[in-house]
Design a protein around this motif. Structure first.
Motif, mmCIF file in Angstrom:
data_model
loop_
_atom_site.group_PDB
_atom_site.id
_atom_site.type_symbol
_atom_site.label_atom_id
_atom_site.label_comp_id
_atom_site.label_asym_id
_atom_site.label_seq_id
_atom_site.Cartn_x
_atom_site.Cartn_y
_atom_site.Cartn_z
ATOM 1 N N ARG A 17 -9.249 39.081 55.202
ATOM 2 C CA ARG A 17 -10.520 39.801 55.171
ATOM 3 C C ARG A 17 -10.498 40.834 54.060
ATOM 4 N NH1 ARG A 17 -9.564 44.772 58.451
ATOM 5 N NH2 ARG A 17 -7.441 44.543 59.202
ATOM 6 N N VAL A 18 -11.683 41.310 53.714
ATOM 7 C CA VAL A 18 -11.837 42.439 52.798
ATOM 8 C C VAL A 18 -12.783 43.427 53.461
ATOM 9 C CG1 VAL A 18 -11.383 41.110 50.693
ATOM 10 C CG2 VAL A 18 -13.729 41.363 51.491
ATOM 11 N N SER A 19 -12.572 44.696 53.193
ATOM 12 C CA SER A 19 -13.458 45.736 53.689
ATOM 13 C C SER A 19 -14.157 46.368 52.499
ATOM 14 C CB SER A 19 -12.676 46.819 54.430
ATOM 15 O OG SER A 19 -12.064 46.288 55.571
ATOM 16 N N VAL A 20 -15.460 46.498 52.604
ATOM 17 C CA VAL A 20 -16.264 47.123 51.559
ATOM 18 C C VAL A 20 -16.773 48.444 52.116
ATOM 19 C CG1 VAL A 20 -18.289 46.880 50.068
ATOM 20 C CG2 VAL A 20 -16.953 44.847 50.705
ATOM 21 N N HIS A 21 -16.483 49.530 51.424
ATOM 22 C CA HIS A 21 -16.895 50.868 51.837
ATOM 23 C C HIS A 21 -17.796 51.442 50.755
ATOM 24 C CE1 HIS A 21 -13.886 51.014 55.077
ATOM 25 N NE2 HIS A 21 -13.203 50.252 54.247
ATOM 26 N N LEU A 22 -18.911 51.988 51.171
ATOM 27 C CA LEU A 22 -19.905 52.544 50.264
ATOM 28 C C LEU A 22 -20.161 53.980 50.687
ATOM 29 C CD1 LEU A 22 -22.056 51.912 48.028
ATOM 30 C CD2 LEU A 22 -23.598 51.331 49.912
ATOM 31 N N ALA A 23 -20.173 54.893 49.726
ATOM 32 C CA ALA A 23 -20.420 56.303 50.047
ATOM 33 C C ALA A 23 -21.281 56.940 48.970
ATOM 34 C CB ALA A 23 -19.104 57.060 50.175
ATOM 35 N N ASP A 24 -22.074 57.899 49.409
ATOM 36 C CA ASP A 24 -22.869 58.740 48.529
ATOM 37 C C ASP A 24 -22.000 59.956 48.237
ATOM 38 O OD1 ASP A 24 -24.700 60.407 47.327
ATOM 39 O OD2 ASP A 24 -26.165 60.298 48.934
ATOM 40 N N GLN A 25 -21.435 60.024 47.050
ATOM 41 C CA GLN A 25 -20.487 61.085 46.716
ATOM 42 C C GLN A 25 -21.060 61.988 45.634
ATOM 43 O OE1 GLN A 25 -16.314 60.117 46.452
ATOM 44 N NE2 GLN A 25 -16.144 61.300 44.568
ATOM 45 N N LEU A 68 -20.040 55.627 45.378
ATOM 46 C CA LEU A 68 -18.640 55.226 45.422
ATOM 47 C C LEU A 68 -18.546 53.903 46.177
ATOM 48 C CD1 LEU A 68 -15.583 55.791 45.045
ATOM 49 C CD2 LEU A 68 -15.667 56.995 47.252
ATOM 50 N N VAL A 69 -17.959 52.907 45.538
ATOM 51 C CA VAL A 69 -17.721 51.608 46.171
ATOM 52 C C VAL A 69 -16.212 51.387 46.191
ATOM 53 C CG1 VAL A 69 -18.231 49.140 46.179
ATOM 54 C CG2 VAL A 69 -19.876 50.733 45.155
ATOM 55 N N VAL A 70 -15.668 51.195 47.396
ATOM 56 C CA VAL A 70 -14.235 50.971 47.576
ATOM 57 C C VAL A 70 -14.061 49.656 48.327
ATOM 58 C CG1 VAL A 70 -12.086 51.866 48.551
ATOM 59 C CG2 VAL A 70 -13.871 53.459 47.804
ATOM 60 N N VAL A 71 -13.132 48.822 47.862
ATOM 61 C CA VAL A 71 -12.852 47.558 48.541
ATOM 62 C C VAL A 71 -11.358 47.491 48.842
ATOM 63 C CG1 VAL A 71 -12.964 45.041 48.407
ATOM 64 C CG2 VAL A 71 -14.790 46.418 47.394
ATOM 65 N N LEU A 72 -11.032 47.168 50.089
ATOM 66 C CA LEU A 72 -9.641 47.003 50.516
ATOM 67 C C LEU A 72 -9.367 45.536 50.779
ATOM 68 C CD1 LEU A 72 -10.634 49.903 51.969
ATOM 69 C CD2 LEU A 72 -8.218 49.835 52.496
ATOM 70 N N SER A 73 -8.180 45.084 50.351
ATOM 71 C CA SER A 73 -7.815 43.682 50.555
ATOM 72 C C SER A 73 -7.025 43.468 51.842
ATOM 73 C CB SER A 73 -6.990 43.178 49.376
ATOM 74 O OG SER A 73 -5.734 43.823 49.326
ATOM 75 N N HIS A 74 -6.508 44.535 52.449
ATOM 76 C CA HIS A 74 -5.705 44.439 53.682
ATOM 77 C C HIS A 74 -4.488 43.536 53.498
ATOM 78 C CE1 HIS A 74 -8.719 46.663 55.895
ATOM 79 N NE2 HIS A 74 -9.627 45.896 55.345
ATOM 80 N N THR A 75 -3.912 43.571 52.304
ATOM 81 C CA THR A 75 -2.670 42.838 52.035
ATOM 82 C C THR A 75 -1.687 43.795 51.380
ATOM 83 O OG1 THR A 75 -3.193 42.141 49.770
ATOM 84 C CG2 THR A 75 -3.980 40.722 51.567
#
Length: 130
Positions: free
Chosen positions: A62-70, A75-82
């Motif tokens: 899976r991948v997690s996509v995180h979006l924030a108003d900074q 801000l767009v952050v993506v985690l690969s969980h690997t």
């Protein structure tokens, strides 16, 4: 990953070839819902696709996509969980996307993390010198 005192959204997607397209739709819809007209859709899409496609290549589930108003930026952050090692070759491409303020990649306890901070200001028009 903890994000506080700002607007945020996040999505968990299967690490599949179609994940980038779905992430682009989620991110674009949310950014427009926050009343930002910039970055324009093409630059926002290019950034999200680069981030998600890079994470998908880590071959996790899976991948997690995180979006924030900074601070008035996106801000767009993506985690690969690997446990993949940070590969910085994508940074030059990310930095080249119009509107990119900064970008980075690192390894965390949650897996490889890749991010981009995007300006929400309209591009300045160039006026020829007199």
């Amino acid at each position: 990953m903890a994000v506080r005192n700002r607007r945020v959204s996040n999505w968990v997607l299967p690490a599949a070839p179609w994940a980038a397209g779905k992430a682009v739709r989620h991110v674009t819809h949310t950014v427009r819902g926050w009343a930002y007209s910039h970055p324009v859709d093409g630059f926002l899409e290019q950034t999200v696709r680069l981030l998600v496609d890079t994470a998908v290549k880590d071959a996790g589930k899976r991948v997690s996509v995180h979006l924030a108003d900074q601070d008035g930026m996106i801000l767009v952050v993506v985690l690969s969980h690997t446990g993949a090692e940070p590969d910085e070759t994508v940074l030059a491409t990310l930095a080249g996307v119009t509107g990119t303020v900064s970008c980075g990649i690192d390894a965390s306890a949650e897996g490889r993390r890749i991010w981009s901070l995007l300006s929400t200001e309209p591009p300045r028009s160039r006026t020829p010198a007199a």
